[in-house]
Design a protein around this motif. Structure first.
Motif, PDB file in Angstrom:
ATOM      1  N   GLN A 116      21.571  -7.605  19.184  1.00 20.20           N
ATOM      2  CA  GLN A 116      21.467  -8.800  18.352  1.00 20.20           C
ATOM      3  C   GLN A 116      20.188  -9.588  18.673  1.00 20.20           C
ATOM      4  OE1 GLN A 116      23.236  -9.652  15.775  1.00 20.20           O
ATOM      5  NE2 GLN A 116      22.105 -11.570  15.463  1.00 20.20           N
ATOM      6  N   LEU A 119      17.707  -8.180  16.526  1.00 21.22           N
ATOM      7  CA  LEU A 119      17.993  -8.440  15.107  1.00 21.22           C
ATOM      8  C   LEU A 119      17.658  -9.875  14.707  1.00 21.22           C
ATOM      9  CD1 LEU A 119      21.363  -6.486  14.593  1.00 21.22           C
ATOM     10  CD2 LEU A 119      19.048  -5.815  13.890  1.00 21.22           C
ATOM     11  N   ASP A 120      17.839 -10.813  15.643  1.00 22.42           N
ATOM     12  CA  ASP A 120      17.521 -12.207  15.265  1.00 22.42           C
ATOM     13  C   ASP A 120      16.207 -12.683  15.878  1.00 22.42           C
ATOM     14  OD1 ASP A 120      18.038 -13.068  17.890  1.00 22.42           O
ATOM     15  OD2 ASP A 120      20.063 -13.715  17.427  1.00 22.42           O
ATOM     16  N   ASN A 121      15.377 -11.719  16.325  1.00 19.10           N
ATOM     17  CA  ASN A 121      14.018 -12.047  16.801  1.00 19.10           C
ATOM     18  C   ASN A 121      14.031 -13.038  17.961  1.00 19.10           C
ATOM     19  OD1 ASN A 121      11.263 -12.107  16.983  1.00 19.10           O
ATOM     20  ND2 ASN A 121      10.949 -13.398  15.184  1.00 19.10           N
ATOM     21  N   ALA A 123      16.106 -15.547  18.545  1.00 12.35           N
ATOM     22  CA  ALA A 123      16.621 -16.897  18.286  1.00 12.35           C
ATOM     23  C   ALA A 123      17.887 -17.195  19.087  1.00 12.35           C
ATOM     24  CB  ALA A 123      16.898 -17.070  16.794  1.00 12.35           C
ATOM     25  N   SER A 124      18.678 -16.160  19.397  1.00  8.67           N
ATOM     26  CA  SER A 124      19.948 -16.396  20.089  1.00  8.67           C
ATOM     27  C   SER A 124      19.808 -16.365  21.612  1.00  8.67           C
ATOM     28  CB  SER A 124      20.985 -15.353  19.642  1.00  8.67           C
ATOM     29  OG  SER A 124      20.515 -14.038  19.905  1.00  8.67           O
ATOM     30  N   PHE A 161      11.240  -9.102  19.770  1.00  3.47           N
ATOM     31  CA  PHE A 161      11.769 -10.469  19.849  1.00  3.47           C
ATOM     32  C   PHE A 161      10.810 -11.341  20.639  1.00  3.47           C
ATOM     33  CE2 PHE A 161      13.506 -11.407  24.142  1.00  3.47           C
ATOM     34  CZ  PHE A 161      13.426 -10.151  24.739  1.00  3.47           C
ATOM     35  N   SER A 163      10.736 -15.123  22.838  1.00  3.98           N
ATOM     36  CA  SER A 163      11.504 -16.236  23.392  1.00  3.98           C
ATOM     37  C   SER A 163      10.728 -16.895  24.523  1.00  3.98           C
ATOM     38  CB  SER A 163      12.847 -15.744  23.935  1.00  3.98           C
ATOM     39  OG  SER A 163      13.449 -16.759  24.726  1.00  3.98           O
ATOM     40  N   ARG A 361      14.104  -3.799   4.819  1.00  5.94           N
ATOM     41  CA  ARG A 361      14.239  -4.921   5.762  1.00  5.94           C
ATOM     42  C   ARG A 361      14.062  -6.272   5.071  1.00  5.94           C
ATOM     43  NH1 ARG A 361      14.155  -2.536  10.603  1.00  5.94           N
ATOM     44  NH2 ARG A 361      12.660  -0.860  10.935  1.00  5.94           N
TER      45      ARG A 361
END
Lengths: 385, 385
Positions: A116, A119-121, A123-124, A161, A163, A361
């Motif tokens: 995930q 998948l959310d780059n 963000a989570s 991703f 972060s 995508r």
């Protein structure tokens, strides 16, 4: 200049013998995961230096991180960290090991399926284990940024991703440890760093004089020092300049407050995911063709690039633009990286394949103007045949 | 390239409206000291924006920090912080306010006489209050480094200290807030930033290709954008380029892994301490004369500077060196900063006075080779008459 926030908290220890600095960076009571690739760091002495610097600390080792680090290679290390209450990660290797370590750092305290995160780059991602790195291959800039690219061969995926939680706390860059690298990897590193700068620079003017000149500086250094370090692997100064140029290519400075492109990387990642071609080589295939296709919207910056990076000051505007693109292609070829699909024995259907994957995508318009549609991307790839 | 450690943890919020970012940077329950200079931040709206961003936080204000911030102006603020249990400092102003805030941050938890911090160049600083800054004058680079220069007029002293503890946690750089500055202060800022780069660049070759090109980049931007922003104070883009260039001139990047000089600053500080001449103006007086005196040991870099910064490519080596030094002098003059003592009505004894003061400090050899003796410094200052 666009508004921006710039924050790069990584402490860089640069130069000969700096692996010893690890002893003061990681707490004496830390439980450390040492993440590595193949055995080259044992052959060139880096492993011994790292172990000496770690001293009495508890160290768990996880080996085998491959080029384009695979999600399934990294998951067992996440489990190991959880079981052994690891509280520091030390990545020793090239960008792939560093990128893999970033995923591990984010995944260990992560509640759900770590895929995930891709998948959310990112963000989570709310927290991560602290990360230190010993970089042995100048290329990706991963040693001083919060980005990571992860492949998952089982489903032919390659995602990234970003972060702020995974910026390395410190990175050791000892150019001497990179002198034993195979020539192909050094060339790939030069080509990768070059494209990182181009993606942040070759868009449209944004009145960002410092960022433009820093970008042109890194490009000129790669052009001058890259061939030198390929010609003589014992030239410490040339290698040191390559190492620092590759870091400065993607530490956030060149891209602060300016429009960015990243279409070449986005397209290149699909080619690697499908055909396993080295990351830098996919960039070399895509970039010249993409610049030709975008020569009208990138016109002002291409003219600036022609003059300041390649010294092209005569001819019509069209001739100067064409000259800059030709020099870009020639630069990649000159360091041994072919810029056409023909050299890689990839089937002709790669063009529609990549276009279809990007469309699937939802990436129906990429680049700084969002004007690269799947149809145009297919044409760019056919042009790179 | 020399070994180096680079670490710049300051978060930069750059651009229009970024003062609002303070609301997310300082904890909601913080007790804040707001440090400021004169009333200009009330006249130009900066103060109102800051107070709005601080919201419900407890704020104590200390005003009156002057150019070349005075130790005796700052001490009462240290007392205020201790009495009120202040746990964050927010400096709003130019480099003087920021430098003063750094001393306050270090002094509050300091056990002994805070003047000792200056006497030992920061070595005794073990901790400091967290610091945020809102920069309203591009010049010193204090917004993104750990250095501070403090004057003490009562004993005619001007000293500096450096500590990793006093890097700002964050700095807000909104170029729009600087547009109301008097022309003289803008010119001083350009001249100060220019000299910061020169001190880290114009020494001898050290195979540091990226650092050299970054230095030349900042110099060229100051040369191109400085006059533009002086000519039209409403040109946001030119001012933004000046602001970011001034930060990049002294955030550690240009000077990483290379020899540094700093003799011009060391000499200039004495002149300010003795005669109160603006900091940047003392640099303009000393620099051309010092470069002439050092033209043999600085020869290789002077030739590189001549070509890459001033475009001087013809003539003998001596002519190119002389040309670069003449252009440097002309640049300061062109932005309204006289480069000779004659313009400042300072008595002739300034030359021996400064030389004697440096000798009394034990500074018997300064510059990158330690070859600037008090005798040679006196000659440099006589040459600047």
């Amino acid at each position: 200049m666009d508004n921006f926030t710039f924050h790069n908290p990584t402490r860089i220890h640069f130069g000969r013998g700096q692996i010893a600095a690890i002893a003061n960076e990681i707490p004496a009571d830390a439980k450390v995961l040492l993440l590595a690739g193949g055995g080259s760091i044992k052959a060139n002495g880096v492993y011994d230096q790292v172990i000496a610097a770690l001293g009495e600390r508890t160290v768990h080792e996880h080996w085998g991180v491959e080029a384009n680090p695979d999600f399934d290679t990294l998951l067992p290390a996440v489990e190991l960290c959880r079981q052994e209450s690891v509280d520091w990660v030390l990545a020793v290797g090239g960008g792939s090991v560093l990128d893999g370590a970033k995923l591990i750092c984010a995944a260990v305290p992560y509640a759900g399926d770590p895929w995930q995160i891709l998948l959310d780059n990112g963000a989570s991602v709310k927290s991560a284990l602290p990360l230190g790195t010993v970089l042995t291959l100048p290329a990706t800039g991963s040693e001083a940024n919060g980005a990571s690219v992860i492949s998952r061969r089982a489903i032919k995926e390659k995602l990234h991703f970003i972060s702020p939680s995974v910026y390395p706390v410190f990175s050791v860059l000892d150019p001497a440890t990179t002198l034993s690298l195979p020539e192909r990897q050094v060339a790939n590193g030069i080509g990768d760093a070059f494209c990182h700068v181009i993606e942040q620079y070759l868009t449209y003017p944004a009145h960002a004089a410092v960022q433009d000149q820093f970008a042109e500086s890194v490009l000129r250094v790669l052009i001058a020092e890259g061939p030198k370090t390929l010609a003589d692997r014992n030239d410490y100064d040339a290698r040191a300049n390559l190492v620092w140029a590759a870091t400065c290519a993607l530490n956030g400075l060149v891209g602060a407050g300016v429009p960015q492109d990243w279409a070449t990387h986005t397209i290149g990642h699909e080619i690697t995911a499908l055909h396993g071609i080295d990351h830098a080589r996919t960039l070399a295939i895509v970039l010249p063709s993409l610049l030709s296709a975008q020569k009208d919207t990138k016109r002002a910056k291409l003219l600036q690039y022609a003059e300041r990076v390649w010294g092209i000051t005569t001819g019509t505007e069209d001739e100067r633009v064409a000259g800059a693109i030709a020099q870009t292609r020639e630069f990649y070829e000159s360091i041994g990286i072919p810029t056409r699909f023909a050299a890689y024995e990839v089937a002709a259907e790669v063009a529609p394949q990549v276009a279809q994957r990007l469309a699937a995508r939802g990436l129906t318009g990429i680049g700084e103007h969002g004007d690269l549609t799947p149809e145009r991307i297919e044409a760019i790839l056919r042009d790179a045949a």
